[in-house]
Design an enzyme around this catalytic site. Structure first.
Site, PDB file in Angstrom:
ATOM      1  N   HIS A   1      -4.175   0.049  -3.021  1.00  0.00           N
ATOM      2  CA  HIS A   1      -4.037   0.307  -4.349  1.00  0.00           C
ATOM      3  C   HIS A   1      -3.904   2.049  -4.558  1.00  0.00           C
ATOM      4  O   HIS A   1      -3.477   2.282  -5.331  1.00  0.00           O
ATOM      5  CB  HIS A   1      -5.049  -0.203  -5.149  1.00  0.00           C
ATOM      6  CG  HIS A   1      -4.744  -1.659  -5.663  1.00  0.00           C
ATOM      7  ND1 HIS A   1      -5.339  -2.689  -4.724  1.00  0.00           N
ATOM      8  CD2 HIS A   1      -4.063  -2.208  -6.558  1.00  0.00           C
ATOM      9  CE1 HIS A   1      -4.874  -4.008  -5.231  1.00  0.00           C
ATOM     10  NE2 HIS A   1      -4.437  -3.633  -6.406  1.00  0.00           N
ATOM     11  N   GLY A   2      -4.682   2.539  -3.518  1.00  0.00           N
ATOM     12  CA  GLY A   2      -4.556   4.090  -3.807  1.00  0.00           C
ATOM     13  C   GLY A   2      -5.228   4.746  -2.943  1.00  0.00           C
ATOM     14  O   GLY A   2      -6.407   4.363  -2.368  1.00  0.00           O
TER      15      GLY A   2
END
Length: 478
Positions: free
Chosen positions: A326-327
């Site tokens: 996700h990041g």
């Protein structure tokens, strides 16, 4: 080009009209139009990254053929690992290079070594995580002889870059989407109406629910030092509703748009906030990503076949990788770790598959036990979302400490009654339609036509008059 923009409102009818004008022609013309429309859609974001999308597409297409035509295992492995390394290399450079460089620099500085690493000053190519995973699943499936390679470059390119799913999913499989692309499609009025209805519901979730909740969530998270525990927990709830409305709204628009072109996409959400435990939540939230990690990481690692230690190890790997996907921030890794901790007791007790069916499937209302289970699961999810939303671990821990203090029992500083009432109505509609692929698919179908259309016009008017301040779709950054 946003799904909720005027540009898309013009783009979609034009592509839709041209597409069905070609239905009596050779299928290749419809697919070619979809490809050109998809590339235009992507170029509207930043045409400079078109080369990355096209290179990834050609790489995996060519690799698939070379693996199938390989005369020995060594050659097949060579092409397989070439594709894997290049794809993950691009993803690593654009998405994770700065994260590792900055953390390595900080670690060396703590040890007394002061080194300045060169960092990339580029934006993250939109959708790179999604189309990379499309290509990876295709290459892996060919390598393990689950599918044969597609030898039509246009068809394969549409599979990778089909514009409804290109920038934020769902993450499709070649076994599901490619056969639909290769099959002749004829206009179906009922499917098109159903697609428009799902698009409408997705837009409502995005601009009315998500964007309005974002106003309050942003204010609370951005000034968390100024608020008490009750207000911070309200902020976490607002963000929980925001991200659900934002991402599931995007998925609804994507699925509805694809249905306009006679294509069915994988379902990505199944009312996750009505889950009775965390395991059920993860079977209902971002379904295409969860199933991707299960099939291409969890099972190859041994899945649940080994002892308890292997199951624990694999569970933590899956959640940590999911967080990192996700990041490139420690907050996402912490979010994944927390969800693994939530999941661990269920797995150890063998109760992670206790809640498979729909909650209160044979009843209008949930039982007290089900209500308590859903409330507990939602509260735990909201706490985990704090790490997902926070800009740093310092902010996340600061909010958590304040929430678990006596100020949790104070009066929240932010309590917009009209927004709370809107969210309650939204939740009731979702509850009413929880047995359907999307909440309003069969809502009011037994009522007179003017009642149904009155409801649709009410949604449209609400979107036009009460839309929140425009926010970028959250998952575009992934």
């Amino acid at each position: 080009m946003f799904f909720n923009s005027l540009d898309f409102l013009v783009f979609l009818p034009i592509v839709f009209g041209l597409y069905w004008l070609l239905q009596n022609k050779d299928l290749k013309w419809q697919n070619l139009l979809l490809l050109l429309a998809s590339y235009y859609f992507y170029a509207c974001w930043d045409y400079r990254f078109m080369f990355l999308l096209m290179f990834s597409t050609f790489l995996d297409f060519f690799t698939g053929i070379k693996m199938a035509d390989a005369h020995n295992v060594r050659s097949k492995k060579f092409w397989f690992w070439t594709s894997i390394i290049i794809n993950l290399g691009f993803l690593g450079v654009f998405k994770y290079y700065n994260f590792f460089a900055e953390n390595l620099q900080a670690s060396l500085a703590a040890a007394g070594w002061h080194v300045d690493f060169w960092t990339l000053q580029v934006i993250l190519p939109v959708g790179i995580s999604f189309y990379t995973f499309h290509g990876l699943s295709y290459v892996i499936d060919i390598y393990y002889n689950r599918i044969t390679p597609n030898r039509n470059i246009v068809n394969y390119s549409v599979f990778v870059s089909f514009f409804p799913l290109l920038v934020a999913g769902p993450i499709e499989r070649a076994t599901h989407l490619l056969p639909q692309i290769e099959k002749k499609r004829s206009f179906n009025y009922a499917k098109s109406v159903d697609g428009l209805r799902q698009i409408l519901w997705g837009l409502f979730k995005k601009v009315i629910i998500a964007d309005n909740c974002a106003t309050y969530a942003n204010e609370i998270f951005n000034h968390y030092q100024d608020h008490n525990g009750a207000t911070l927990f309200v902020g976490a709830i607002f963000f929980a509703i925001q991200i659900y409305g934002d991402f599931s709204g995007y998925s609804d628009i994507a699925m509805g748009t694809a249905r306009l072109f006679g294509i069915e996409l994988l379902r990505n959400f199944s009312y996750p906030y009505f889950s009775r435990d965390i395991a059920e939540f993860w079977r209902r939230w971002h379904i295409s990503l969860s199933s991707w990690f299960k099939d291409y990481l969890y099972i190859p690692l041994g899945g649940s076949k080994g002892g308890k230690w292997m199951q624990i190890r694999n569970t933590f790997i899956i959640f940590l990788v999911s967080g990192f996907w996700h990041g490139a921030n420690w907050t996402f890794i912490a979010w994944g770790f927390i969800n693994a901790l939530y999941f661990l007791p269920l797995m150890l007790l063998g109760s992670n598959r206790n809640n498979i069916g729909i909650v209160a499937e044979e009843s209008t209302y949930p039982s007290f036990k089900e209500l308590l289970q859903m409330g507990t699961t939602f509260a735990l999810t909201c706490l985990a979302w704090i790490f997902f939303r926070a800009e740093s671990m310092t902010q996340a821990w600061g909010m958590i400490k304040t929430i678990f203090s006596s100020s949790l029992f104070s009066v929240p500083a932010v309590r917009p009654l009209y927004m709370i009432l809107t969210v309650i109505v939204f939740i009731l509609l979702e509850w009413k339609g929880r047995r359907e692929p999307y909440a309003i698919q069969h809502f009011l179908t037994s009522q007179k036509r003017w009642i149904r259309w009155g409801f649709y016009y009410l949604l449209i008017i609400s979107i036009l008059l009460f839309a929140g301040k425009e926010q970028t779709f959250i998952y575009f950054q992934f």
